[in-house]
Design an enzyme around this catalytic site. Structure first.
Site, mmCIF file in Angstrom:
data_model
loop_
_atom_site.group_PDB
_atom_site.id
_atom_site.type_symbol
_atom_site.label_atom_id
_atom_site.label_comp_id
_atom_site.label_asym_id
_atom_site.label_seq_id
_atom_site.Cartn_x
_atom_site.Cartn_y
_atom_site.Cartn_z
ATOM 1 C CG ASN A 10 -1.736 1.484 0.985
ATOM 2 O OD1 ASN A 10 -1.243 2.080 0.694
ATOM 3 N ND2 ASN A 10 -3.256 1.011 1.967
ATOM 4 C CD GLU A 47 -5.131 4.291 0.541
ATOM 5 O OE1 GLU A 47 -5.587 5.697 0.830
ATOM 6 O OE2 GLU A 47 -4.182 3.625 1.738
ATOM 7 C CE1 TYR A 88 -6.567 0.894 1.469
ATOM 8 C CE2 TYR A 88 -8.446 1.994 -0.242
ATOM 9 C CZ TYR A 88 -7.538 2.229 1.336
ATOM 10 O OH TYR A 88 -7.989 2.810 2.227
ATOM 11 C CG ASP A 97 -4.997 -2.333 3.109
ATOM 12 O OD1 ASP A 97 -5.186 -2.444 3.988
ATOM 13 O OD2 ASP A 97 -4.361 -1.118 3.304
ATOM 14 C CG ASN A 128 -8.076 -2.186 5.484
ATOM 15 O OD1 ASN A 128 -7.289 -1.026 6.082
ATOM 16 N ND2 ASN A 128 -8.361 -0.810 4.505
ATOM 17 C CG ASP A 184 0.110 4.658 6.699
ATOM 18 O OD1 ASP A 184 0.008 4.829 5.413
ATOM 19 O OD2 ASP A 184 -0.947 4.947 6.290
ATOM 20 C CG HIS A 185 -0.231 0.152 4.330
ATOM 21 N ND1 HIS A 185 -0.955 -1.120 4.885
ATOM 22 C CD2 HIS A 185 -0.468 1.512 4.846
ATOM 23 C CE1 HIS A 185 -1.750 -0.537 5.307
ATOM 24 N NE2 HIS A 185 -2.034 0.696 5.275
#
Length: 265
Positions: A9, A36, A106, A150, A152, A255-256
């Protein structure tokens, strides 16, 4: 041959194209699955990917939000387009590489409240998983299928920084864990990262930007996954699966962190 595959991501591919180029160069990745990307198809930095040796592209872009892509050293062939998102977001892109069907996701984050009736975002997340599970239940388990991206959801006790606390937080609530487990069981998928690093080893692939030092705060979640079907799992190279945690410490990072595996195809 050995095929090195990475899911990441990237949180804006144009903003972080230099990090992508560095990672591809240092890791030797053959197939890069991005989430993303946050751009439309025509805004995707095609030339940069050609320059880094990944000229074969499948892009599912969207203006400003979401967006997924597959970039490969090897030619890409068609794979089923699952069309799982009821909102029409660009959340899935697929391709076949060396006989391996890749589905890059995603999956919606789900907002803050784990209640389908009160939170449309959470209902959207659960709906996406239900549609994907229904599709997988119709699939031949002997197919060479890889799900990645991702998701989540951090499924296990050791995939979150604090299991008891996180059970109340979207991404690790019991209903989400059950939903992800149902999908995994439907396809008898192997979780290649957790198989390589069994419990109770703590694993994470995402750390919030809110922490000034993500390693010191140590509040990570394992949201990024690579799963292989029974027909593909024997191709996983033992000891190859890894989370590239140092990438999270690069300048202006996503952030990943990237997650990779090698397949003997």
């Amino acid at each position: 041959m050995t095929l090195r595959l990475t899911t990441w991501n990237i949180n804006s591919v144009r903003l972080r194209i230099d990090q992508v180029a560095r990672y591809v160069s240092e890791s030797g990745t053959d197939v890069l699955l991005l989430q993303e990307i946050k751009c439309t198809d025509d805004q995707f930095p095609v030339r940069a990917f050609e320059d880094m040796g990944l000229p074969h592209l499948k892009i599912g872009g969207q203006k400003g939000w979401h967006g997924v892509a597959i970039a490969s050293r090897l030619p890409l062939e068609e794979a089923p387009n699952l069309g799982l998102c009821r909102e029409g977001h660009a959340r899935c892109v697929s391709a076949t590489v060396k006989g391996v069907e890749i589905q890059n996701f995603y999956i919606p984050a789900g907002g803050d409240l784990p209640d389908r009736a009160l939170n449309p975002k959470f209902d959207h997340k659960m709906d996406f998983y239900e549609r994907l599970t229904a599709h997988i239940e119709r699939r031949d388990p002997d197919a060479r299928l890889l799900l990645a991206g991702d998701f989540n959801i951090a499924p296990g006790e050791f995939d979150v920084w604090n299991h008891r606390y996180m059970l109340k937080i979207v991404s690790h609530t019991p209903v989400e864990i059950e939903t992800l487990t149902r999908l995994q069981q439907a396809g008898r998928f192997s979780d290649v990262i957790r198989d390589a690093f069994p419990d109770p080893e703590k694993l994470a692939s995402w750390w919030s930007y809110r922490a000034q030092d993500f390693r010191k705060s140590n509040r990570g979640l394992r949201l990024d996954h690579i799963w292989t079907s029974p027909g593909l799992t024997p191709a996983v190279v033992p000891g190859s699966a890894r989370i590239h945690e140092p990438v999270r410490a690069w300048e202006r990072p996503s952030d990943h962190a990237p997650v990779s595996v090698d397949l003997d195809v």
